[in-house]
Motif scaffolding. Structure first.
Motif, short mmCIF file in Angstrom:
data_model
loop_
_atom_site.label_atom_id
_atom_site.label_comp_id
_atom_site.label_asym_id
_atom_site.label_seq_id
_atom_site.Cartn_x
_atom_site.Cartn_y
_atom_site.Cartn_z
N LEU A 200 26.67 29.24 49.61
CA LEU A 200 25.66 29.94 48.81
C LEU A 200 25.62 29.33 47.41
N GLU A 201 24.42 28.93 47.01
CA GLU A 201 24.22 28.30 45.70
C GLU A 201 23.06 28.97 44.98
N GLY A 202 22.88 28.61 43.72
CA GLY A 202 21.71 29.05 42.95
C GLY A 202 21.55 30.56 42.94
N GLU A 203 20.30 31.02 43.17
CA GLU A 203 20.00 32.44 43.11
C GLU A 203 20.79 33.24 44.14
N LYS A 204 21.04 32.63 45.29
CA LYS A 204 21.78 33.34 46.33
C LYS A 204 23.21 33.64 45.87
N TYR A 205 23.85 32.67 45.27
CA TYR A 205 25.21 32.90 44.78
C TYR A 205 25.20 33.86 43.59
N ARG A 206 24.21 33.71 42.70
CA ARG A 206 24.15 34.61 41.54
C ARG A 206 23.93 36.06 41.97
N ALA A 207 23.20 36.26 43.07
CA ALA A 207 22.99 37.63 43.56
C ALA A 207 24.31 38.27 43.96
N ILE A 208 25.22 37.47 44.52
CA ILE A 208 26.54 38.00 44.86
C ILE A 208 27.33 38.29 43.60
N CYS A 209 27.33 37.36 42.66
CA CYS A 209 28.08 37.55 41.42
C CYS A 209 27.58 38.74 40.61
N ASP A 210 26.28 39.02 40.69
CA ASP A 210 25.69 40.12 39.92
C ASP A 210 25.84 41.47 40.60
N CYS A 211 26.28 41.47 41.84
CA CYS A 211 26.41 42.74 42.57
C CYS A 211 27.56 43.55 41.98
N ASP A 212 27.32 44.84 41.74
CA ASP A 212 28.34 45.65 41.06
C ASP A 212 29.06 46.62 41.99
N THR A 213 28.93 46.44 43.32
CA THR A 213 29.68 47.30 44.22
C THR A 213 31.16 46.90 44.18
N PRO A 214 32.07 47.85 44.31
CA PRO A 214 33.50 47.52 44.20
C PRO A 214 33.95 46.45 45.20
N LEU A 215 33.45 46.50 46.44
CA LEU A 215 33.88 45.54 47.45
C LEU A 215 33.49 44.12 47.08
N ILE A 216 32.25 43.92 46.66
CA ILE A 216 31.79 42.56 46.35
C ILE A 216 32.38 42.09 45.03
N LYS A 217 32.60 42.99 44.10
CA LYS A 217 33.32 42.60 42.88
C LYS A 217 34.72 42.11 43.22
N ALA A 218 35.35 42.73 44.22
CA ALA A 218 36.67 42.30 44.66
C ALA A 218 36.62 40.92 45.30
N VAL A 219 35.56 40.67 46.08
CA VAL A 219 35.40 39.34 46.69
C VAL A 219 35.33 38.27 45.61
N ILE A 220 34.50 38.48 44.61
CA ILE A 220 34.33 37.49 43.56
C ILE A 220 35.59 37.35 42.72
N GLU A 221 36.25 38.47 42.45
CA GLU A 221 37.50 38.42 41.69
C GLU A 221 38.54 37.58 42.43
N SER A 222 38.71 37.81 43.72
CA SER A 222 39.70 37.05 44.48
C SER A 222 39.25 35.60 44.67
N TYR A 223 37.93 35.39 44.75
CA TYR A 223 37.43 34.02 44.84
C TYR A 223 37.76 33.22 43.58
N ARG A 224 37.62 33.84 42.44
CA ARG A 224 37.91 33.13 41.18
C ARG A 224 39.40 32.84 41.04
#
Length: 312
Positions: A200-224
């Motif tokens: 996932l790149e560009g707008e698709k990846y940014r949509a994930i990063c901008d999501c504020d649900t706890p589960l997806i925030k956890a995904v991005i936190e662990s990804y970083r």
């Protein structure tokens, strides 16, 4: 156009076997499955190396998602080494985990399948050590189960190379892979040929990063944490999300029925004399899958996909 149903079909009971904690794609796949109403996740088992540490990652994800109703099984352990995602759970105390934790993950696989009220689907996104051990413990599980895996490279390799490779999930435990691929159950796989293209790149990846649900925030936190200082510009290759998708549909993929044999050096080769396997070898619409994946992760997919032809 995907076949979308306004009515919800019967949920598919699944067991997820994962080596979460090494490559980050397992984390994305778990989040996707937790966000997929088509699936009834009955058990998650951890595979390969430090399986208790992997269970901590699963437990933290489930607690964040509010899904501690899903039992966790600790799979066969090879070592106690730290994992790439270990820093994400360094302060997580499994003694306080409110859900069910099975110390014998292999036994929990067998018990879950044999006590199920309907046929199960195993989704395997790691080395096949646990699944082979479950088959040895109770061969009859194959009669009641469909197997879906992220395994092999049939015609293409990593980075869409024109030469196939000995794919990690296979070569990590070749005898186990040979046993699983020879078992008497229906097998569907996404090899590197298709799952190796998911990023996932560009707008698709940014949509994930901008999501504020706890589960997806956890995904991005662990990804970083997993990136360990590398640029945070796109996702890694999300191999395992395709296996999660194949648990309930193959709508966007070209499926071929192929004889597949696991060689002693871990290659997954076509062989007309070998057991027939449902192989996702090409995409009908790769951008549509990326869109679907984003929608599913951020919680915008309101409808349920009708199970497609890969379900038996």
């Amino acid at each position: 156009m995907m076949n979308i149903s306004e009515s919800r079909p019967e949920r598919i009971p699944v067991i997820l076997d994962t080596d979460i904690g090494t490559d980050i794609d397992d984390t994305w796949a778990l989040a996707m499955m937790l966000q997929s109403p088509e699936l009834d996740i009955r058990l998650i088992t951890t595979a390969s190396d430090n399986t208790p540490e992997r269970a901590k990652i699963v437990a933290k994800m489930l607690e964040i998602a509010g899904r501690t109703d899903i039992p966790i099984g600790i799979g066969l352990q090879d070592n106690g080494d730290a994992l790439q995602q270990s820093p994400w759970v360094k302060d997580y105390d499994m003694l306080n985990y409110p859900g069910t934790l099975h110390q014998d993950g292999v036994e929990s696989i067998v018990n879950t399948i044999m006590s199920a009220d309907k046929p199960m689907t195993i989704v395997s996104i790691g080395p096949l050590t646990n699944i082979a051990a479950a088959l040895s413990l109770e061969p009859r599980i194959a009669e009641h189960t469909r197997f879906v895996g992220m395994h092999g490279a049939i015609y293409r390799g990593y980075d869409n190379a024109e030469t196939a490779v000995a794919e990690y999930n296979v070569v990590r435990d070749v005898p186990a892979a040979q046993k699983v691929f020879a078992a008497d159950w229906d097998i569907t796989i996404t090899p590197i040929d298709t799952c190796g293209l998911i990023c996932l790149e560009g707008e698709k990846y940014r949509a994930i990063c901008d999501c504020d649900t706890p589960l997806i925030k956890a995904v991005i936190e662990s990804y970083r944490i997993w990136l360990d200082g590398k640029p945070d510009e796109r996702s890694s290759i999300l191999f395992d999300t395709v296996a999660a998708y194949l648990a309930f549909t193959d709508e966007l993929l070209v499926m071929n029925r192929e004889g597949v044999r696991i060689t002693d050096d871990g290659y997954t080769v076509p062989d007309d004399n070998a057991k027939q396997v449902n192989c996702a070898l090409k995409w009908k619409d790769l951008p549509a899958f990326e869109d679907f994946l984003v929608q599913r992760l951020v919680g915008c997919q309101a409808h349920v996909i009708e199970p497609a032809g890969c379900l038996r």
